[in-house]
Scaffold this motif. Structure first.
Motif, PDB file in Angstrom:
ATOM      1  N   ALA A 205       1.469  54.398 -24.354  1.00  0.00           N
ATOM      2  CA  ALA A 205       2.257  53.501 -25.195  1.00  0.00           C
ATOM      3  C   ALA A 205       3.039  54.366 -26.174  1.00  0.00           C
ATOM      4  O   ALA A 205       2.501  55.327 -26.714  1.00  0.00           O
ATOM      5  CB  ALA A 205       1.351  52.528 -25.936  1.00  0.00           C
ATOM      6  N   ARG A 206       4.304  54.027 -26.383  1.00  0.00           N
ATOM      7  CA  ARG A 206       5.149  54.781 -27.314  1.00  0.00           C
ATOM      8  C   ARG A 206       5.632  53.865 -28.428  1.00  0.00           C
ATOM      9  O   ARG A 206       6.000  52.720 -28.181  1.00  0.00           O
ATOM     10  CB  ARG A 206       6.366  55.352 -26.590  1.00  0.00           C
ATOM     11  CG  ARG A 206       6.026  56.434 -25.639  1.00  0.00           C
ATOM     12  CD  ARG A 206       7.275  56.993 -25.023  1.00  0.00           C
ATOM     13  NE  ARG A 206       6.938  58.055 -24.094  1.00  0.00           N
ATOM     14  CZ  ARG A 206       7.807  58.675 -23.353  1.00  0.00           C
ATOM     15  NH1 ARG A 206       9.085  58.350 -23.423  1.00  0.00           N
ATOM     16  NH2 ARG A 206       7.426  59.627 -22.538  1.00  0.00           N
ATOM     17  N   PHE A 207       5.634  54.419 -29.637  1.00  0.00           N
ATOM     18  CA  PHE A 207       6.048  53.666 -30.808  1.00  0.00           C
ATOM     19  C   PHE A 207       6.943  54.527 -31.673  1.00  0.00           C
ATOM     20  O   PHE A 207       6.761  55.741 -31.751  1.00  0.00           O
ATOM     21  CB  PHE A 207       4.821  53.247 -31.643  1.00  0.00           C
ATOM     22  CG  PHE A 207       3.808  52.459 -30.862  1.00  0.00           C
ATOM     23  CD1 PHE A 207       3.942  51.095 -30.710  1.00  0.00           C
ATOM     24  CD2 PHE A 207       2.723  53.086 -30.274  1.00  0.00           C
ATOM     25  CE1 PHE A 207       3.014  50.365 -29.991  1.00  0.00           C
ATOM     26  CE2 PHE A 207       1.784  52.373 -29.556  1.00  0.00           C
ATOM     27  CZ  PHE A 207       1.939  51.011 -29.411  1.00  0.00           C
TER      28      PHE A 207
ATOM     29  N   GLY B  25       6.194  63.467 -32.078  1.00  0.00           N
ATOM     30  CA  GLY B  25       7.343  64.359 -32.020  1.00  0.00           C
ATOM     31  C   GLY B  25       8.641  63.580 -32.013  1.00  0.00           C
ATOM     32  O   GLY B  25       8.739  62.523 -31.380  1.00  0.00           O
ATOM     33  N   ARG B  26       9.634  64.089 -32.750  1.00  0.00           N
ATOM     34  CA  ARG B  26      10.974  63.502 -32.810  1.00  0.00           C
ATOM     35  C   ARG B  26      10.978  62.019 -33.151  1.00  0.00           C
ATOM     36  O   ARG B  26      11.712  61.228 -32.576  1.00  0.00           O
ATOM     37  CB  ARG B  26      11.705  63.724 -31.492  1.00  0.00           C
ATOM     38  CG  ARG B  26      11.998  65.160 -31.238  1.00  0.00           C
ATOM     39  CD  ARG B  26      12.873  65.301 -30.034  1.00  0.00           C
ATOM     40  NE  ARG B  26      13.273  66.687 -29.912  1.00  0.00           N
ATOM     41  CZ  ARG B  26      14.460  67.070 -29.531  1.00  0.00           C
ATOM     42  NH1 ARG B  26      15.374  66.180 -29.225  1.00  0.00           N
ATOM     43  NH2 ARG B  26      14.751  68.338 -29.437  1.00  0.00           N
ATOM     44  N   GLY B  27      10.110  61.630 -34.075  1.00  0.00           N
ATOM     45  CA  GLY B  27      10.097  60.244 -34.537  1.00  0.00           C
ATOM     46  C   GLY B  27       9.396  59.275 -33.605  1.00  0.00           C
ATOM     47  O   GLY B  27       9.485  58.067 -33.780  1.00  0.00           O
TER      48      GLY B  27
END
Length: 81
Positions: A54-56, A35-37
Motif C-alpha cells: 500500500a502506498r500513501f 522516500g520522495r514523499g
C-alpha cells in the motif's frame, strides 16, 4: 512474523480513514519504506518477495503505528491463593 501489522491513519480531505497491512501467514513480515514523499507498507515473504503493498502520500499521513507480533502474552493473569 505472522501477526505483525501496521495501522495507517490518513487525512482523506475532510474525513479520516484507517488502513491496516497485516502479515497473514507464518514467515511473513511487514516492512515500511519512505522516500520522495511516499510511504510504502509491504507484506513480504521470507525470501523478500512482496506479496501486497500500500502506498500513501507522506503529507496525508496523520499516524503510522506498528504493532509487532509477540511470542508471549503481554499481560499475565495473577492468581491469589
Amino acid at each position: 512474523m505472522r501477526g505483525d501489522r501496521v495501522e495507517i491513519v490518513i487525512d482523506a480531505g475532510g474525513e479520516v480513514r484507517t488502513y491496516e497491512v497485516v502479515a497473514t501467514r507464518n514467515g511473513r513480515r511487514v516492512e515500511i519504506n519512505t522516500g520522495r514523499g511516499i510511504v510504502e507498507v509491504t507484506e513480504v515473504t521470507r525470501g523478500g518477495t512482496p506479496v501486497r503493498s500500500a502506498r500513501f502520500m507522506a503529507s496525508r499521513i496523520l499516524a503510522l503505528v506498528e504493532h509487532p507480533a509477540t511470542d508471549r502474552p503481554v499481560g499475565q493473569e495473577v492468581m491469589e491463593p
